[in-house]
Design a protein around this motif. Sequence first.
Motif, short mmCIF file in Angstrom:
data_model
loop_
_atom_site.label_atom_id
_atom_site.label_comp_id
_atom_site.label_asym_id
_atom_site.label_seq_id
_atom_site.Cartn_x
_atom_site.Cartn_y
_atom_site.Cartn_z
N UNK A 109 -17.45 26.25 69.76
CA UNK A 109 -17.56 27.11 70.94
C UNK A 109 -18.93 27.78 71.00
N UNK A 110 -19.40 28.27 69.86
CA UNK A 110 -20.72 28.94 69.81
C UNK A 110 -21.83 27.93 70.10
N UNK A 111 -21.70 26.71 69.57
CA UNK A 111 -22.73 25.68 69.77
C UNK A 111 -22.82 25.24 71.23
N UNK A 112 -21.75 25.47 72.01
CA UNK A 112 -21.80 25.12 73.45
C UNK A 112 -22.94 25.86 74.15
N UNK A 113 -23.22 27.08 73.67
CA UNK A 113 -24.26 27.89 74.32
C UNK A 113 -25.66 27.55 73.82
N UNK A 160 -18.63 32.79 79.52
CA UNK A 160 -17.29 32.55 78.97
C UNK A 160 -17.10 33.21 77.61
N UNK A 161 -18.13 33.19 76.78
CA UNK A 161 -18.01 33.72 75.41
C UNK A 161 -17.91 35.24 75.37
N UNK A 162 -18.13 35.91 76.49
CA UNK A 162 -17.99 37.36 76.52
C UNK A 162 -16.53 37.79 76.68
N UNK A 163 -15.63 36.82 76.94
CA UNK A 163 -14.22 37.13 77.14
C UNK A 163 -13.46 37.09 75.80
N UNK A 164 -12.34 37.78 75.77
CA UNK A 164 -11.47 37.72 74.60
C UNK A 164 -10.84 36.33 74.51
N UNK A 165 -10.66 35.80 73.31
CA UNK A 165 -10.05 34.47 73.20
C UNK A 165 -8.54 34.51 73.40
N UNK A 166 -7.99 33.38 73.78
CA UNK A 166 -6.54 33.16 73.79
C UNK A 166 -6.24 32.14 72.70
N UNK A 167 -5.23 32.42 71.89
CA UNK A 167 -4.92 31.56 70.74
C UNK A 167 -3.44 31.21 70.75
N UNK A 168 -3.14 29.93 70.55
CA UNK A 168 -1.76 29.47 70.37
C UNK A 168 -1.69 28.72 69.04
N UNK A 169 -0.70 29.05 68.22
CA UNK A 169 -0.58 28.44 66.89
C UNK A 169 0.86 28.00 66.67
N UNK A 170 1.02 26.77 66.17
CA UNK A 170 2.35 26.19 65.98
C UNK A 170 2.41 25.47 64.64
#
Length: 519
Positions: free
Chosen positions: A406-410, A478-488
Amino acid sequence: MAAAMAWLRRGACGPARRCGLAAGRSYSGGGAYPSVSLTCPLPGVPKAVFAAAESRERFETRVTVLENGLRVASQNKFGQFCTVGVLVNSGSRHEAKYLSGISHFLEKLAFSSTAQFGSKDEILLTLEKHGGICDCQASRDTIMYAVSADARGLDTVVNLLADVTLQPRLSDEEIEMTRMAIRFELEDLNMRPDPEPLLTEMIHAAAFRDNTVGLNRFCPVENTDKIDRAVLHSYLSSYYTPDRMVLAGVGIEHEQLVESARKHLLGVEPVWGSGQGRAVDRSVAQYTGGIIKVEKDMSDVSLGPTPIPELTHIMIGLESCSFLEDDFIPFAVLNMMMGGGGSFSAGGPGKGMFTRLYLNVLNRHHWMYNATSYHHSYEDTGLLCIHASADPKQVREMVEIITREFILMAGAVGEVELERAKTQLKSMLMMNLESRPVIFEDVGRQVLATNTRKLPHELCDLISQVKPSDIKRVVTKMLHKKPAVAALGDLTDLPTYEHIQAALSSKDGRLPRLYRLFR
């Protein structure tokens, strides 16, 4: 006759020097055939008229608004068959004031008995006479009823669609059968080896907690017995109104479709009455971010001689933009550039093997089973997320790899990888739009949202204009927003939400170090 033969022998085009060496070449086809050049027109033969591309206007989507507010949209396409359907601006995002799961019920009840047709079998037999098939799909923001049939049966098809959408019987027997079907589907959803549908639900619920597109698309088990005809009619009276509908058709003449729409969809009294229902929910999606975790034993998901190994599945997402915004195209290119897929996938560049999630993740970390990018976009928001799967013991390392991506996208965007992503996106767009049902859905959804349609060549022009600076700009935002995480799965080693958020706020995407006295 003799004079004509002599003229042919001399050559219809004169000396050999005028039409090349072929004009003077002698052919070994027998003495009865003269030596005539293959590069010159034959005498006495009418001039050939070749097919040419017609003017672009003929293939533009035409839209007509009827007196009751219903929009009729059509796209011309050569062929004997047509695809026609009704799209309704209704879905799970509109169920805040109702019991969750109504859209799921309506999807299963579609093409059952109506005022004109006594059973589903009668509907199928009617379509069979025109070589037709039918389908209904409900998403978060749209319910779509579609029929593909011989274009000569257009009037019958529109009549059927009008009856299915506005005059369903919703008998007690049909509702009970739907309850059974939904219970079975929910059980199957939790037993599938592929958890992607479940994770998609979880990431939406985490990103938009308790609002709009974050509401459950599937009917909760506890609501299956609560939804009955009265509840369905209450919902339908609010959302199944002409101004929230589009009748779309592909492969038919626009005037014929409008005529059939006026005949069968204008001035029709719905089975639930014409009284005004509850106020329509016009809430705008509120991105919240957050985490949803489901501890689950994944060891027995696929029993057999070669069972699937036990995996933990993580999906991390960030808010992107709506499909109505200009940034939608750069996000689509970014999603294509990230790409990804399963650890085993045959194919070359056309299958996405040169995307970042293949090159930087799957090719370097053999223990990762999956890394795939997804982009979900709606009329007021969007969500870009990455799904990854690995052994439960390597969950922490897997999460850090995804946050770093995600960080490398920028960071820097290579000219070659950007051009490849744009070319692949245009290729997929054009390839999908070869299919008539896909064109139908594209026409219907665009007209439902914007009252018009951008044609493929317009979208390709917009894709071509995307620059590395556009990618960097949308990612930074986009990176300034809080992340959404789903874990299963087995989540023993899952980092905390705060650590994931810290990693996405850092310069390198690394998780905060953990220091333990005992291991």
